[in-house]
Design a protein around this motif. Structure first.
Motif, PDB file in Angstrom:
ATOM      1  N   ILE A  40      -9.174  17.894  -5.906  1.00  0.00           N
ATOM      2  CA  ILE A  40      -8.361  17.125  -6.852  1.00  0.00           C
ATOM      3  C   ILE A  40      -7.345  16.341  -6.027  1.00  0.00           C
ATOM      4  N   VAL A  41      -7.213  15.075  -6.341  1.00  0.00           N
ATOM      5  CA  VAL A  41      -6.205  14.232  -5.687  1.00  0.00           C
ATOM      6  C   VAL A  41      -5.078  14.043  -6.697  1.00  0.00           C
ATOM      7  N   LYS A  42      -3.964  14.684  -6.427  1.00  0.00           N
ATOM      8  CA  LYS A  42      -2.875  14.746  -7.425  1.00  0.00           C
ATOM      9  C   LYS A  42      -1.719  13.843  -6.995  1.00  0.00           C
ATOM     10  N   PRO A  43      -1.497  12.723  -7.688  1.00  0.00           N
ATOM     11  CA  PRO A  43      -0.384  11.849  -7.301  1.00  0.00           C
ATOM     12  C   PRO A  43       0.955  12.591  -7.353  1.00  0.00           C
ATOM     13  N   ALA A  65      -3.399   7.346  -2.726  1.00  0.00           N
ATOM     14  CA  ALA A  65      -3.860   7.769  -1.400  1.00  0.00           C
ATOM     15  C   ALA A  65      -3.375   9.156  -1.008  1.00  0.00           C
ATOM     16  N   ALA A  66      -4.303   9.939  -0.462  1.00  0.00           N
ATOM     17  CA  ALA A  66      -3.951  11.211   0.177  1.00  0.00           C
ATOM     18  C   ALA A  66      -3.903  10.956   1.683  1.00  0.00           C
ATOM     19  N   VAL A 122      -1.623   3.668 -15.445  1.00  0.00           N
ATOM     20  CA  VAL A 122      -0.513   4.036 -16.341  1.00  0.00           C
ATOM     21  C   VAL A 122      -1.035   4.691 -17.612  1.00  0.00           C
ATOM     22  N   ASP A 123      -2.258   4.419 -17.942  1.00  0.00           N
ATOM     23  CA  ASP A 123      -2.884   4.958 -19.141  1.00  0.00           C
ATOM     24  C   ASP A 123      -3.164   6.459 -19.026  1.00  0.00           C
ATOM     25  N   GLY A 124      -3.238   6.991 -17.848  1.00  0.00           N
ATOM     26  CA  GLY A 124      -3.593   8.405 -17.683  1.00  0.00           C
ATOM     27  C   GLY A 124      -4.165   8.691 -16.318  1.00  0.00           C
ATOM     28  N   GLY A 125      -4.588   7.647 -15.619  1.00  0.00           N
ATOM     29  CA  GLY A 125      -5.129   7.812 -14.267  1.00  0.00           C
ATOM     30  C   GLY A 125      -4.129   8.461 -13.325  1.00  0.00           C
ATOM     31  N   TRP A 126      -2.845   8.319 -13.635  1.00  0.00           N
ATOM     32  CA  TRP A 126      -1.792   8.868 -12.761  1.00  0.00           C
ATOM     33  C   TRP A 126      -1.811  10.393 -12.728  1.00  0.00           C
ATOM     34  N   ARG A 127      -2.494  11.021 -13.687  1.00  0.00           N
ATOM     35  CA  ARG A 127      -2.454  12.500 -13.718  1.00  0.00           C
ATOM     36  C   ARG A 127      -3.225  13.102 -12.554  1.00  0.00           C
ATOM     37  N   CYS A 169      -0.519  11.280  -2.523  1.00  0.00           N
ATOM     38  CA  CYS A 169      -1.071  12.376  -3.323  1.00  0.00           C
ATOM     39  C   CYS A 169      -1.177  13.669  -2.528  1.00  0.00           C
ATOM     40  N   ASP A 170      -1.207  14.771  -3.260  1.00  0.00           N
ATOM     41  CA  ASP A 170      -1.530  16.075  -2.681  1.00  0.00           C
ATOM     42  C   ASP A 170      -2.999  16.361  -2.948  1.00  0.00           C
ATOM     43  N   LEU A 171      -3.574  17.241  -2.123  1.00  0.00           N
ATOM     44  CA  LEU A 171      -4.976  17.636  -2.315  1.00  0.00           C
ATOM     45  C   LEU A 171      -5.008  19.062  -2.835  1.00  0.00           C
ATOM     46  N   LEU A 172      -5.658  19.250  -3.995  1.00  0.00           N
ATOM     47  CA  LEU A 172      -5.706  20.568  -4.617  1.00  0.00           C
ATOM     48  C   LEU A 172      -7.142  21.072  -4.665  1.00  0.00           C
ATOM     49  N   ASP A 173      -7.276  22.401  -4.581  1.00  0.00           N
ATOM     50  CA  ASP A 173      -8.584  23.032  -4.735  1.00  0.00           C
ATOM     51  C   ASP A 173      -9.092  22.740  -6.152  1.00  0.00           C
ATOM     52  N   HIS A 174     -10.359  22.377  -6.240  1.00  0.00           N
ATOM     53  CA  HIS A 174     -10.945  21.972  -7.509  1.00  0.00           C
ATOM     54  C   HIS A 174     -10.949  23.109  -8.522  1.00  0.00           C
TER      55      HIS A 174
END
Ligand code: ADP
Length: 455
Positions: free
Chosen positions: A83-86, A25-26, A44-49, A105-110
């Motif tokens: 981008i939603v960055k955990p 969540a952002a 845990v497989d990679g979605g966390w990135r 999460c943080d919100l990043l410019d795409h």
């Protein structure tokens, strides 16, 4: 770490079948958690990135309406993605939801991968960084008041939001017996939050029927913002679970007390020494603390927008109900906008009492911090303290009376524009003016009651 789960520990919990869901969540302009639920195995497989969201999330109003006129996102710009960055430091267990973990999460410019300047978390991080550059660690605690109703949200919706039934029949301020009746909700809330890594100090009954307060231990400003938004969401989720509802509106009924979110603040050195304390001062307040408080007083009117963000927020500022009406300071005095707590102790601190329970904690803490730091930078002199009943003090600094006034003050503030940036100030002023315009075209039950027969 602010959370209580590492990625490795989450992996183990997933393998053991203890966790199957991760809420990613952002935080939006209203301070709400917005995001997706991940299958934990995928997370845990990679979605966390990283994941993505529509960039309209930082431009919609409470109703998710696509408000026109923002520079960041619009129909013309095609509403692209952020981008939603955990922030993996915030990963934690959510004990009140079965098999669930949560990460903020943080919100990043795409395109640039830079943090979106209008994101509430980014706004607070920038002010904390500024404090650290000046050699201070800000510590904050945002108290939270709210009302609990016997009705569920669904029952209220079916009744057209009529028939709200507060959980108690009388003012339950500090009452133990009445709050015993509320333990199915409040005990689950205290223990749930504790299990999510949020150090709850206490809960108590508050000064009207059905009103409650929760206090958590002060901590660094970003962790406090995170704790605040999780607390609000948790209160709603746990209330829903036990068939009740809660509201964080600043003022839900004309004749009821408003709900506040007082912000306790202190600055510390990196070595953990309280920079606000001076044992040689008659009240134990250091020169640094006086400059900080002077900055907040000087800018109080310009920053009120971030303490009272809705039209409804201003209905809380009425005489004699413990919400302040004057932006002045006083020691241990609940009628002042800024109250000094912990006089002559190492815990001496500023409690800003202006904010309502509807504030966005990141924005409130960022604005207060920016004002205090300006006071320190410019070595502002603290005005004399006012004593007595501030409600009836004449000729002193008033809290803005309406959202329109607060938005105009923010829009015209060179200090705020310098601290937050034009792009951020314009964004939030636009949001406020939209709220004002929406409220002005709404016909309310007050209009109807007053005019139906007699107009
Ligand atoms: P109140 O009577 O206003 O509820 P409390 O004594 O319960 O006041 O404290 C309110 C909040 O102040 C708590 O959340 C506590 O963690 C926080 N607090 C205590 N010391 C500090 C400090 N030095 N800086 C910031 N917040 C603090």
């Amino acid at each position: 770490m602010p959370g209580n789960l590492t990625l490795d520990a989450l992996r183990e919990a997933v393998d053991a079948g203890e966790i199957d869901t991760v809420v990613v969540a952002a935080i939006d302009m209203q301070g709400r958690l917005m995001g997706k639920r991940f299958h934990a195995a995928h997370f845990v497989d990679g979605g966390w990135r990283e994941t993505h969201c529509c960039n309209y999330l930082l431009t919609v109003d409470m109703e998710m309406y696509t408000v026109p006129g923002y520079a960041t996102a619009s129909w013309e710009k095609g509403y692209g993605d952020y981008i939603v960055k955990p922030d993996m430091e915030t990963l934690r267990r959510v004990p009140w939801l079965e098999g669930t973990a949560l990460v903020l999460c943080d919100l990043l410019d795409h395109h640039t991968h830079e943090e979106v300047p209008q994101s509430p978390r980014a706004i607070l991080k920038r002010q904390v960084a500024r404090a650290r550059e000046m050699g201070f660690e800000p510590k904050m605690a945002t108290e939270l008041e709210f009302y609990v109703f016997e009705n569920s949200y669904e029952a209220l919706r079916d009744q057209g939001i009529a028939g709200l039934r507060p959980i108690s029949a009388y003012n339950e301020d500090y009452h133990i017996f009445q709050t015993t009746k509320e333990e199915p909700l409040m005990r689950a809330l205290r223990n749930g939050l504790y299990g999510a890594g949020i150090i709850v100090e206490n809960t108590k009954g508050e000064a009207d029927s059905g009103q409650a307060e929760i206090n958590v231990r002060y901590t660094d400003a970003l962790t406090m913002g995170d704790a605040h938004v999780i607390m609000k969401n948790a209160t709603k989720e746990i209330a829903h679970k036990v068939g009740k509802s809660v509201t964080f509106m600043a003022k839900y009924a004309t004749d009821k007390a408003g709900s506040s979110s007082h912000v306790h603040q202190s600055l510390w050195t990196p070595e953990g020494v309280p920079a606000f304390h001076d044992p040689d001062d008659p009240h134990g307040m250091s020169a640094m603390m006086k400059h900080y408080l002077a900055g907040q007083l000087a800018h109080a009117r310009e920053l009120t927008l971030f303490l009272a963000p809705y039209v409804n927020s201003y209905k809380r500022f009425c005489v004699g109900l413990f919400a302040p009406t004057k932006a002045v300071w006083s020691r241990d005095n609940r009628t002042a906008g800024f109250r000094i707590c912990g006089e002559n102790t190492k815990a001496v601190r500023v409690e800003c009492r202006i904010g309502g329970s509807d504030l966005n904690p990141y924005l409130a803490c960022a604005a207060l911090l920016a004002a205090g730091l300006d006071g320190i930078e410019r070595k502002m002199e603290l005005e004399p303290e006012l004593r007595g009943d501030m409600y009836h003090a004449e000729g002193v600094r008033e809290i803005p009376k309406t959202l329109r006034e607060a938005a105009d003050l923010a829009a015209g503030s060179d200090w705020l524009r310098g601290a937050f940036g034009d792009d951020v100030v314009d964004h939030y002023v636009h949001a406020a003016r939209w709220e004002v315009a929406e409220s002005e075209r709404a016909v309310t039950d007050w209009d109807l009651r007053r005019g139906l027969e007699r107009a």
